[in-house]
Scaffold this motif. Structure first.
Motif, PDB file in Angstrom:
ATOM      1  N   SER A  60     -22.183 -32.365  34.154  1.00 54.88           N
ATOM      2  CA  SER A  60     -21.643 -32.005  32.844  1.00 54.88           C
ATOM      3  C   SER A  60     -22.723 -31.283  32.048  1.00 54.88           C
ATOM      4  N   MET A  61     -22.264 -30.473  31.096  1.00 56.33           N
ATOM      5  CA  MET A  61     -23.172 -29.750  30.203  1.00 56.33           C
ATOM      6  C   MET A  61     -22.542 -29.663  28.828  1.00 56.33           C
ATOM      7  N   ASP A  62     -23.364 -29.374  27.831  1.00 55.91           N
ATOM      8  CA  ASP A  62     -22.878 -29.116  26.482  1.00 55.91           C
ATOM      9  C   ASP A  62     -22.469 -27.652  26.396  1.00 55.91           C
ATOM     10  N   LEU A  63     -21.566 -27.327  25.479  1.00 48.43           N
ATOM     11  CA  LEU A  63     -21.070 -25.962  25.334  1.00 48.43           C
ATOM     12  C   LEU A  63     -21.193 -25.508  23.893  1.00 48.43           C
ATOM     13  N   GLN A  64     -21.910 -24.403  23.691  1.00 48.88           N
ATOM     14  CA  GLN A  64     -21.996 -23.723  22.398  1.00 48.88           C
ATOM     15  C   GLN A  64     -21.057 -22.525  22.497  1.00 48.88           C
ATOM     16  N   MET A  65     -19.883 -22.595  21.834  1.00 46.21           N
ATOM     17  CA  MET A  65     -18.885 -21.528  21.947  1.00 46.21           C
ATOM     18  C   MET A  65     -19.243 -20.322  21.088  1.00 46.21           C
ATOM     19  N   THR A  66     -19.843 -20.573  19.931  1.00 42.84           N
ATOM     20  CA  THR A  66     -20.314 -19.521  19.045  1.00 42.84           C
ATOM     21  C   THR A  66     -21.404 -20.115  18.165  1.00 42.84           C
ATOM     22  N   GLY A  67     -22.294 -19.266  17.660  1.00 43.53           N
ATOM     23  CA  GLY A  67     -23.391 -19.752  16.836  1.00 43.53           C
ATOM     24  C   GLY A  67     -22.943 -20.388  15.533  1.00 43.53           C
ATOM     25  N   ALA A  68     -21.726 -20.082  15.086  1.00 41.97           N
ATOM     26  CA  ALA A  68     -21.216 -20.604  13.812  1.00 41.97           C
ATOM     27  C   ALA A  68     -20.589 -21.988  13.935  1.00 41.97           C
ATOM     28  N   ALA A  69     -20.421 -22.470  15.165  1.00 42.71           N
ATOM     29  CA  ALA A  69     -19.706 -23.735  15.368  1.00 42.71           C
ATOM     30  C   ALA A  69     -20.615 -24.775  16.031  1.00 42.71           C
ATOM     31  N   ALA A  70     -20.204 -26.022  15.904  1.00 38.28           N
ATOM     32  CA  ALA A  70     -20.956 -27.123  16.496  1.00 38.28           C
ATOM     33  C   ALA A  70     -20.886 -27.074  18.026  1.00 38.28           C
ATOM     34  N   VAL A  71     -21.875 -27.680  18.658  1.00 38.75           N
ATOM     35  CA  VAL A  71     -21.922 -27.803  20.103  1.00 38.75           C
ATOM     36  C   VAL A  71     -20.943 -28.899  20.537  1.00 38.75           C
ATOM     37  N   VAL A  72     -20.220 -28.670  21.624  1.00 36.67           N
ATOM     38  CA  VAL A  72     -19.333 -29.677  22.205  1.00 36.67           C
ATOM     39  C   VAL A  72     -20.082 -30.303  23.377  1.00 36.67           C
ATOM     40  N   ALA A  73     -20.217 -31.621  23.368  1.00 37.85           N
ATOM     41  CA  ALA A  73     -21.017 -32.323  24.382  1.00 37.85           C
ATOM     42  C   ALA A  73     -20.205 -32.692  25.618  1.00 37.85           C
ATOM     43  N   ASP A  74     -20.900 -32.786  26.725  1.00 34.67           N
ATOM     44  CA  ASP A  74     -20.400 -33.361  27.985  1.00 34.67           C
ATOM     45  C   ASP A  74     -19.133 -32.711  28.530  1.00 34.67           C
ATOM     46  N   ILE A  75     -19.185 -31.409  28.756  1.00 30.57           N
ATOM     47  CA  ILE A  75     -18.077 -30.707  29.406  1.00 30.57           C
ATOM     48  C   ILE A  75     -18.235 -30.905  30.914  1.00 30.57           C
ATOM     49  N   PRO A  76     -17.238 -31.457  31.607  1.00 32.17           N
ATOM     50  CA  PRO A  76     -17.372 -31.644  33.058  1.00 32.17           C
ATOM     51  C   PRO A  76     -17.430 -30.309  33.786  1.00 32.17           C
TER      52      PRO A  76
END
Length: 190
Positions: free
Chosen positions: A172-188
């Motif tokens: 799993s990894m974290d995902l930064q979708m855009t610099g303006a939004a929060a990081v989403v943790a633990d994407i399988p």
């Protein structure tokens, strides 16, 4: 002519994927900075007549989002919020193929492009392996250009990109979708 370009672009990406000719094996391409590579731009709006079917998205029964983030884009008084959802993440040879859905909410009914929904930011999602402190940047040559797609507020825009495969053992990894939004943790990982 405009309505013909989107299905042709989707078919071009599909042909490339099926032929196994996706870049992403070397460091230059994996970092998204590959110079001299042919650019592929694929984008599909939420209009069922305009290509969601070509993207493999069933609008009557779309996939549940794997990850979701909502934020207020800067510089847009008529866009209250933008929601970005990761709908699909599939392994294909030496890359992971990702499908995102962007939906803007606000006032008015004029079309907005993805660049505006992102607050005039680029669409540059990044996976982050916090255990090994590594970033997996999107493959720039296989990423939708945000200015190329439009939809009315409340209607989805589908965007695509590819990422290098994670190292062995990364689940799993974290995902930064855009610099303006929060990081989403633990994407399988697929």
């Amino acid at each position: 002519m405009k309505s013909l370009c989107r299905p042709v672009a989707v078919l071009a990406l599909s042909a490339t994927v099926l032929a196994g000719c996706l870049p992403g094996g070397d460091d230059e391409t994996s970092s998204g900075n590959g110079a001299g590579e042919q650019q592929t731009s694929v984008a599909v709006t939420g209009n069922p007549e305009d290509g969601a079917r070509e993207a493999g998205i069933d609008l009557a029964n779309p996939p549940a989002p794997i990850a979701k983030v909502t934020f207020k884009p800067s510089g847009q008084d008529d866009i209250d919020t933008t929601t970005i959802e990761l709908l699909e993440l599939k392994r294909h040879e030496n890359v992971m193929l990702a499908t995102f859905r962007l939906t803007g909410e606000g006032r008015g009914n004029e079309e907005k492009n993805a660049h505006q929904l992102l607050g005039y930011s680029s669409f540059q999602p990044v996976f982050i392996d916090m255990k090994k402190l590594e970033k997996y940047r999107h493959v720039d040559d296989l990423t939708t250009r945000p200015g190329n797609v439009k939809a009315r507020l409340g209607e989805p825009i589908f965007m695509f990109t590819a990422f290098p495969l994670p190292r062995d053992g990364v689940t799993s990894m974290d995902l930064q979708m855009t610099g303006a939004a929060a990081v989403v943790a633990d994407i399988p990982m697929p």
